[in-house]
Design a protein around this motif. Sequence first.
Motif, PDB file in Angstrom:
ATOM      1  N   TRP A   1       0.823  -1.201   0.000  1.00 59.48           N
ATOM      2  CA  TRP A   1       0.000   0.000   0.000  1.00 59.48           C
ATOM      3  C   TRP A   1       0.865   1.263   0.000  1.00 59.48           C
ATOM      4  O   TRP A   1       0.479   2.287  -0.587  1.00 59.48           O
ATOM      5  CB  TRP A   1      -0.972   0.005   1.179  1.00 59.48           C
ATOM      6  CG  TRP A   1      -0.370  -0.026   2.548  1.00 59.48           C
ATOM      7  CD1 TRP A   1      -0.160  -1.123   3.324  1.00 59.48           C
ATOM      8  CD2 TRP A   1       0.072   1.096   3.330  1.00 59.48           C
ATOM      9  NE1 TRP A   1       0.402  -0.764   4.531  1.00 59.48           N
ATOM     10  CE2 TRP A   1       0.544   0.593   4.565  1.00 59.48           C
ATOM     11  CE3 TRP A   1       0.109   2.466   3.108  1.00 59.48           C
ATOM     12  CZ2 TRP A   1       1.056   1.424   5.561  1.00 59.48           C
ATOM     13  CZ3 TRP A   1       0.618   3.307   4.112  1.00 59.48           C
ATOM     14  CH2 TRP A   1       1.077   2.769   5.315  1.00 59.48           C
ATOM     15  N   GLN A   2       2.075   1.186   0.599  1.00 56.41           N
ATOM     16  CA  GLN A   2       2.971   2.327   0.542  1.00 56.41           C
ATOM     17  C   GLN A   2       3.534   2.516  -0.865  1.00 56.41           C
ATOM     18  O   GLN A   2       3.664   3.649  -1.340  1.00 56.41           O
ATOM     19  CB  GLN A   2       4.108   2.147   1.548  1.00 56.41           C
ATOM     20  CG  GLN A   2       3.667   2.259   2.995  1.00 56.41           C
ATOM     21  CD  GLN A   2       4.798   2.014   3.973  1.00 56.41           C
ATOM     22  OE1 GLN A   2       5.757   1.306   3.662  1.00 56.41           O
ATOM     23  NE2 GLN A   2       4.671   2.578   5.157  1.00 56.41           N
TER      24      GLN A   2
ATOM     25  N   GLU B   1       0.756   4.117  -2.893  1.00 56.49           N
ATOM     26  CA  GLU B   1       0.574   5.520  -2.549  1.00 56.49           C
ATOM     27  C   GLU B   1       1.685   6.386  -3.134  1.00 56.49           C
ATOM     28  O   GLU B   1       1.417   7.477  -3.675  1.00 56.49           O
ATOM     29  CB  GLU B   1       0.527   5.684  -1.026  1.00 56.49           C
ATOM     30  CG  GLU B   1      -0.746   5.151  -0.391  1.00 56.49           C
ATOM     31  CD  GLU B   1      -0.722   5.258   1.122  1.00 56.49           C
ATOM     32  OE1 GLU B   1       0.304   5.722   1.673  1.00 56.49           O
ATOM     33  OE2 GLU B   1      -1.727   4.881   1.762  1.00 56.49           O
TER      34      GLU B   1
ATOM     35  N   ASP C   1      -2.697  11.659  -0.040  1.00 52.85           N
ATOM     36  CA  ASP C   1      -1.560  11.199  -0.846  1.00 52.85           C
ATOM     37  C   ASP C   1      -1.169  12.194  -1.926  1.00 52.85           C
ATOM     38  O   ASP C   1      -0.051  12.141  -2.437  1.00 52.85           O
ATOM     39  CB  ASP C   1      -1.878   9.841  -1.472  1.00 52.85           C
ATOM     40  CG  ASP C   1      -2.025   8.764  -0.413  1.00 52.85           C
ATOM     41  OD1 ASP C   1      -1.177   8.732   0.504  1.00 52.85           O
ATOM     42  OD2 ASP C   1      -2.986   7.979  -0.475  1.00 52.85           O
TER      43      ASP C   1
ATOM     44  N   ASP D   1      -6.597  10.497  -2.626  1.00 49.46           N
ATOM     45  CA  ASP D   1      -6.079   9.502  -1.696  1.00 49.46           C
ATOM     46  C   ASP D   1      -6.066   8.148  -2.382  1.00 49.46           C
ATOM     47  O   ASP D   1      -7.048   7.763  -3.040  1.00 49.46           O
ATOM     48  CB  ASP D   1      -6.926   9.443  -0.423  1.00 49.46           C
ATOM     49  CG  ASP D   1      -6.078   9.147   0.804  1.00 49.46           C
ATOM     50  OD1 ASP D   1      -5.006   9.762   0.934  1.00 49.46           O
ATOM     51  OD2 ASP D   1      -6.483   8.317   1.632  1.00 49.46           O
ATOM     52  N   ALA D   2      -4.955   7.435  -2.266  1.00 49.54           N
ATOM     53  CA  ALA D   2      -4.790   6.118  -2.897  1.00 49.54           C
ATOM     54  C   ALA D   2      -5.235   5.026  -1.937  1.00 49.54           C
ATOM     55  O   ALA D   2      -4.910   5.067  -0.746  1.00 49.54           O
ATOM     56  CB  ALA D   2      -3.324   5.909  -3.292  1.00 49.54           C
ATOM     57  N   LYS D   3      -5.961   4.045  -2.459  1.00 47.94           N
ATOM     58  CA  LYS D   3      -6.439   2.925  -1.645  1.00 47.94           C
ATOM     59  C   LYS D   3      -6.046   1.614  -2.326  1.00 47.94           C
ATOM     60  O   LYS D   3      -6.584   1.273  -3.384  1.00 47.94           O
ATOM     61  CB  LYS D   3      -7.956   2.992  -1.470  1.00 47.94           C
ATOM     62  CG  LYS D   3      -8.435   4.254  -0.766  1.00 47.94           C
ATOM     63  CD  LYS D   3      -7.898   4.360   0.643  1.00 47.94           C
ATOM     64  CE  LYS D   3      -8.367   5.628   1.339  1.00 47.94           C
ATOM     65  NZ  LYS D   3      -7.725   5.798   2.678  1.00 47.94           N
TER      66      LYS D   3
END
Length: 403
Positions: A261-262, A265, A304, A323-325
């Motif tokens: 997830w990092q 992002e 993000d 925002d990234a998910k």
Amino acid sequence: MTQDEHVRLREGEPWSEWPLTSEQVGELDRSELTDIRATSRAGVYRLRARDMVGAVRLGHGPGRVRLSIGPKIPVDRLMYLLGYAPERLRWQDRHIDAAARADLLPAVAHAFNRATRRALRAGPLFGYRETDDTLPVLRGRLRASDQLSRRPGVPVPLEVTYDEHTVDIPENRLLLGAIRRLLRVPGLEPRLRAELQGFAAQLDSVSSPAPGAPAPAWQPSRLNQRYHPALALAALILDGASYEFEDGRTVSVDGLVFRMWQVYEDFLGRALGEALVRAVGGRAEPADRNHYLAVNRRHVLKPDLVHYLPGSSGVSSPVIVVDAKYKRGFRREDLYQMLAYCVRLGLDDGHLVYAGGRPGVVRVPVPGKEIRLHRHVLDLSLPQAELRSRVDELASTLVRALP
């Protein structure tokens, strides 16, 4: 399971069963890299990967276990995400030979070896380093204050500062740190390991970064241009040598791991930010930490990407928040989070970009207006050229939503 056997998992796949000793189970549990469940059979446990990919070696003696977690997207796509930054666009397609690699570690090692071979083909890079020394003759310039404080009235030796022409510069330290990190990773092919050892021998006079220390800082220039691809990969390798627990602890690992997830992002913030600048100008701020939910700079907001455009007064203000998910379906807390961003930044539209699922929009009535929370989807399994095109299309969609 013996110490030489290898647990192989894949991100996003269901539970699988593995024979493990109690010591190995303890090491896996402490690492927090996997979920573990006991089965009805003695010595057999069910494992499932969490949110990281990579290859590590855990424990010692009877608790020693090798663990590999493969990404659910193709490895060359992950390498593209990992290496994404404006200054690295030139080398991604040209230098990374990862399409045929089934595992992340061989892909990283092959790409790094290839880039380092090119960087060191003409020999290690030299540079000038400012050095303080005590000498019997004057070299460079005299440090008068140190001379007077340490040797008042004594003519020699002299406290001097001079520029030394040396290979012990940040660029070579970063390369050597990555080389030594890869040499410690389990399961590396013998040919790759031998080549890495040869690179280390070429950098024999260079100081290696201490484990856990920040990576040496360097500045791109014409002089170190041949090093740029290798240095970009070296930074990724050293970044993958540790990870952070949810409680803030940072742990070094004997291997390489990346929290997906990092990675997502970072990629989306940089790639989409660049596309927005190309589309509408202004300034993109990935991982913007300049806004707070409460007064007195309390409760920092962590979108993000925030994009800024100059207003009528010439002062830039936020116009787009993203925002990234890294998940397929949305959750209500995602909407609450984005709603807080929009309210605090004074925006009528907020954008959530998922790695899967269905697009849509949620309309939230607030006093005097309506806030629209958009759900977009970016398929990371697409070929690189098509993925870049989809990022550009997403930027155009966000620009069309501007007032």
